[in-house]
Design a protein around this motif. Structure first.
Motif, PDB file in Angstrom:
ATOM      1  N   THR A 142       7.572   5.022  -3.632  1.00 57.83           N
ATOM      2  CA  THR A 142       8.070   3.715  -3.211  1.00 57.83           C
ATOM      3  C   THR A 142       7.183   2.584  -3.724  1.00 57.83           C
ATOM      4  O   THR A 142       7.675   1.494  -4.005  1.00 57.83           O
TER       5      THR A 142
ATOM      6  N   ARG B 266       7.800  -1.233  -6.598  1.00 59.05           N
ATOM      7  CA  ARG B 266       7.450  -2.611  -6.244  1.00 59.05           C
ATOM      8  C   ARG B 266       6.943  -3.370  -7.470  1.00 59.05           C
ATOM      9  O   ARG B 266       6.339  -2.776  -8.366  1.00 59.05           O
TER      10      ARG B 266
ATOM     11  N   SER C  66       2.176  -3.595  -2.844  1.00 61.60           N
ATOM     12  CA  SER C  66       2.961  -3.979  -1.672  1.00 61.60           C
ATOM     13  C   SER C  66       2.023  -4.274  -0.516  1.00 61.60           C
ATOM     14  O   SER C  66       0.938  -3.697  -0.421  1.00 61.60           O
TER      15      SER C  66
ATOM     16  N   ALA D 154       5.119  -4.471   4.529  1.00 64.44           N
ATOM     17  CA  ALA D 154       6.385  -4.284   3.801  1.00 64.44           C
ATOM     18  C   ALA D 154       6.588  -2.833   3.403  1.00 64.44           C
ATOM     19  O   ALA D 154       7.705  -2.302   3.457  1.00 64.44           O
ATOM     20  N   GLN D 155       5.513  -2.179   3.013  1.00 66.71           N
ATOM     21  CA  GLN D 155       5.602  -0.775   2.606  1.00 66.71           C
ATOM     22  C   GLN D 155       5.991   0.104   3.793  1.00 66.71           C
ATOM     23  O   GLN D 155       6.831   0.990   3.672  1.00 66.71           O
TER      24      GLN D 155
ATOM     25  N   LYS E 242       9.658  -0.394   4.513  1.00 69.63           N
ATOM     26  CA  LYS E 242      10.499   0.249   3.502  1.00 69.63           C
ATOM     27  C   LYS E 242      10.581   1.755   3.727  1.00 69.63           C
ATOM     28  O   LYS E 242      11.624   2.373   3.545  1.00 69.63           O
TER      29      LYS E 242
END
Length: 172
Positions: free
Chosen positions: A54, A58, A63, A67-68, A71
């Motif tokens: 993930t 980005r 990130s 936010a990570q 997500k």
């Protein structure tokens, strides 16, 4: 086992619901275990792979931890602890977030990118072998539809109250 008589019809799953639930659980556990075992052979855990795969999506492979975590569907504390372990292994770097004095940035560096590149081939082969190749196009659409329905419902419904909490409220 309790000898109290069950009064609410929603206290137990119907036979069809229980059968579907158990089948879902067995399938999810089996597939995840097989894919996790394949990833472990590359030196990454499923959690490591999730963080790396993930982060690579980005901009600048960077990130915020907040936010990570959002997500990935993880709590910030869970991701923070896992990120610390990954940082100690050189897979990611952490830096202060200049826009949030209390936050931090997670940065995918070259070692993590290389580990992801190696693991991605193993992961893909395992996903194909234990999942995608066993299903036809209709099966895949059905899984996507069901996952969408369950995922959408998860954000819309409050956690169910316990039987005891419902009983203490009295008749509706």
């Amino acid at each position: 086992m309790s000898t109290k008589k069950m009064t609410a019809t929603r206290d137990w799953l119907s036979p069809a619901e229980e059968q579907a639930w158990r089948a879902f659980r067995r399938m999810a556990i089996h597939v995840r275990a097989q894919i996790g075992q394949a990833l472990a052979e590359t030196g990454l855990s499923e959690a490591d792979y999730e963080v790396l795969s993930t982060l690579v999506e980005r901009p600048d492979t960077t990130s915020t931890l907040h936010a990570q975590a959002a997500k990935m569907g993880w709590s910030r504390s869970r991701l923070s602890r896992h990120a610390s372990r990954m940082e100690s292994r050189g897979l990611i770097e952490r830096a202060a977030d200049p826009s949030d004095g209390r936050g931090c940035l997670l940065i995918l560096g070259r070692p993590g990118c290389n580990a992801l590149r190696v693991a991605a081939q193993t992961h893909l082969a395992s996903v194909r072998h234990h999942f995608a190749d066993l299903l036809d196009a209709r099966d895949l659409r059905d899984i996507e539809r069901i996952a969408g329905k369950l995922g959408a419902a998860a954000g819309d419904r409050p956690e169910p109250r316990s039987r005891e909490a419902r009983a203490s409220e009295g008749p509706a």
